[in-house]
Write an enzyme that holds these catalytic residues in place. Structure first.
Site, PDB file in Angstrom:
ATOM      1  N   HIS A   1      23.475  52.262 -79.769  1.00 38.20           N
ATOM      2  CA  HIS A   1      24.726  52.501 -80.155  1.00 38.20           C
ATOM      3  C   HIS A   1      25.430  51.403 -79.937  1.00 38.20           C
ATOM      4  CE1 HIS A   1      25.605  54.940 -76.112  1.00 38.20           C
ATOM      5  NE2 HIS A   1      26.263  53.796 -76.345  1.00 38.20           N
TER       6      HIS A   1
ATOM      7  N   ASN B   1      19.826  53.624 -77.092  1.00 41.17           N
ATOM      8  CA  ASN B   1      19.630  54.110 -78.436  1.00 41.17           C
ATOM      9  C   ASN B   1      20.007  52.999 -79.585  1.00 41.17           C
ATOM     10  OD1 ASN B   1      22.094  54.467 -78.257  1.00 41.17           O
ATOM     11  ND2 ASN B   1      21.722  56.867 -78.795  1.00 41.17           N
TER      12      ASN B   1
ATOM     13  N   ASP C   1      36.485  53.126 -77.507  1.00 35.96           N
ATOM     14  CA  ASP C   1      36.448  54.462 -77.429  1.00 35.96           C
ATOM     15  C   ASP C   1      36.873  54.965 -76.243  1.00 35.96           C
ATOM     16  OD1 ASP C   1      34.590  53.186 -75.400  1.00 35.96           O
ATOM     17  OD2 ASP C   1      32.914  53.603 -76.789  1.00 35.96           O
TER      18      ASP C   1
ATOM     19  N   GLU D   1      26.735  56.427 -82.923  1.00 32.19           N
ATOM     20  CA  GLU D   1      25.638  56.752 -82.773  1.00 32.19           C
ATOM     21  C   GLU D   1      24.550  56.816 -83.587  1.00 32.19           C
ATOM     22  OE1 GLU D   1      24.916  57.091 -79.532  1.00 32.19           O
ATOM     23  OE2 GLU D   1      25.840  58.592 -78.510  1.00 32.19           O
TER      24      GLU D   1
HETATM   25  C1  GLP Z   1      28.699  53.439 -73.563  1.00 38.87           C
HETATM   26  C2  GLP Z   1      29.854  53.063 -74.363  1.00 38.87           C
HETATM   27  C3  GLP Z   1      29.491  51.511 -75.133  1.00 38.87           C
HETATM   28  C4  GLP Z   1      28.651  50.763 -74.181  1.00 38.87           C
HETATM   29  C5  GLP Z   1      27.507  51.510 -73.990  1.00 38.87           C
HETATM   30  C6  GLP Z   1      26.349  50.657 -73.056  1.00 38.87           C
HETATM   31  O1  GLP Z   1      28.503  54.744 -73.763  1.00 38.87           O
HETATM   32  N1  GLP Z   1      30.660  53.874 -75.013  1.00 38.87           N
HETATM   33  O2  GLP Z   1      30.842  51.125 -75.297  1.00 38.87           O
HETATM   34  O3  GLP Z   1      28.387  49.545 -74.679  1.00 38.87           O
HETATM   35  O4  GLP Z   1      27.467  52.805 -73.773  1.00 38.87           O
HETATM   36  O5  GLP Z   1      26.837  50.939 -71.674  1.00 38.87           O
HETATM   37  P1  GLP Z   1      26.350  50.178 -70.357  1.00 38.87           P
HETATM   38  O6  GLP Z   1      27.040  48.884 -70.538  1.00 38.87           O
HETATM   39  O7  GLP Z   1      26.945  51.102 -69.210  1.00 38.87           O
HETATM   40  O8  GLP Z   1      24.684  50.167 -70.630  1.00 38.87           O
END
Ligand code: GLP
Length: 256
Positions: free
Chosen positions: A138, A136, A67, A143
């Site tokens: 995702h 959450n 993304d 989402e």
């Molecule tokens: C982000 C990304 C995801 C990621 C997730 C968890 O916003 N778009 O690809 O896996 O949230 O992030 P973190 O590893 O900082 O908890």
């Protein structure tokens, strides 16, 4: 599904990195799916170290990031392009033209989604998709909601996601409201999915995702359907999976 629990971050990062190193040694032209966020930083550091030691080359590999934020200039320190350069790309020998990340600044975002989707199709199957998990449920920026998307699309970030990611920005308002993200179809086509989750704050959501009902309200719950899902957890994230009895060896494989 295989679940591996690690006593410390160091071991978890090394194990995840070695999974990628082994794949590239077996298949130097492998296609990798890459994630951003806090979770993979240590894994990328281990990959860069393995490259420096001459244990792995990315010269024939192709990568697809999950993304990218909409509207952040590519050189903004929190764009996922900058993140990938900083944490991985500038440290390895991956040819720039095969390091794919959606363009969150494209004038026509719908066309950009189609372009990314076409690139994914042309590449065939992703051999290994590295995934983190949002609080959450995702994955990428897919989402929770009433419906999910199979293809690359523009996603509106959940308020919780913007809140969680605010730690990377100067203020919560600076977190972009939208992102271009690979859809679940692209993610699920991967031969292997490596889901890495760290921290006690994700213990509930990872437990729900891997053992609860399949629901669009927790996109990661669909991962239960994938035929080759490998999960790597630290002790904090694994808390809800139960504790081994005293004297029992720490399970490294399978649900405990
Ligand atoms: C982000 C990304 C995801 C990621 C997730 C968890 O916003 N778009 O690809 O896996 O949230 O992030 P973190 O590893 O900082 O908890």
């Amino acid at each position: 599904m295989k679940i591996h629990v690690f006593a410390n971050e160091e071991e978890l990062h090394e194990a995840a990195a070695q999974t990628i190193v082994r794949l590239l040694r077996r298949k130097p032209d492998a296609v990798l799916g890459l994630a951003t966020g806090g979770t993979p930083v240590g894994i990328y550091a281990k990959l860069a170290a393995a490259f420096r030691r001459g244990e792995v080359s990315f010269a024939r590999a192709t990568t697809f990031n999950l993304d990218e934020y909409v509207g952040l200039p590519p050189d903004h320190p929190e764009s996922y392009r900058s993140y990938m350069e900083r944490h991985l790309f500038r440290h390895i020998d991956l040819p720039q033209e095969r390091a794919h990340i959606p363009d969150g600044n494209a004038a026509d975002l719908e066309r950009e989604c189609e372009r990314y989707e076409r690139l994914l199709q042309e590449a065939g199957r992703i051999d290994l998709m590295l995934l983190g998990l949002g609080h959450n449920g995702h994955i990428g920026f897919n989402e929770p909601g009433r419906q999910l998307h199979s293809r690359t699309h523009v996603a509106v970030l959940h308020p919780k996601t913007r809140e969680a990611n605010a730690r990377f920005f100067r203020s919560p308002e600076e977190v972009p409201a939208r992102a271009v993200t690979m859809g679940l179809g692209g993610i699920f086509k991967a031969v292997t999915i490596l889901l890495v989750v760290k921290g006690a704050d994700k213990a509930d959501i990872v437990h729900r995702a891997l053992t609860g009902p399949l629901t669009t309200e927790c996109p990661a719950s669909l991962l239960q359907l994938h035929p080759d899902l490998v999960v790597m957890l630290d002790e904090g994230a694994a808390a809800r999976f139960g504790r081994p009895a005293p004297g029992e060896a720490q399970p490294v494989n399978g649900l405990r």
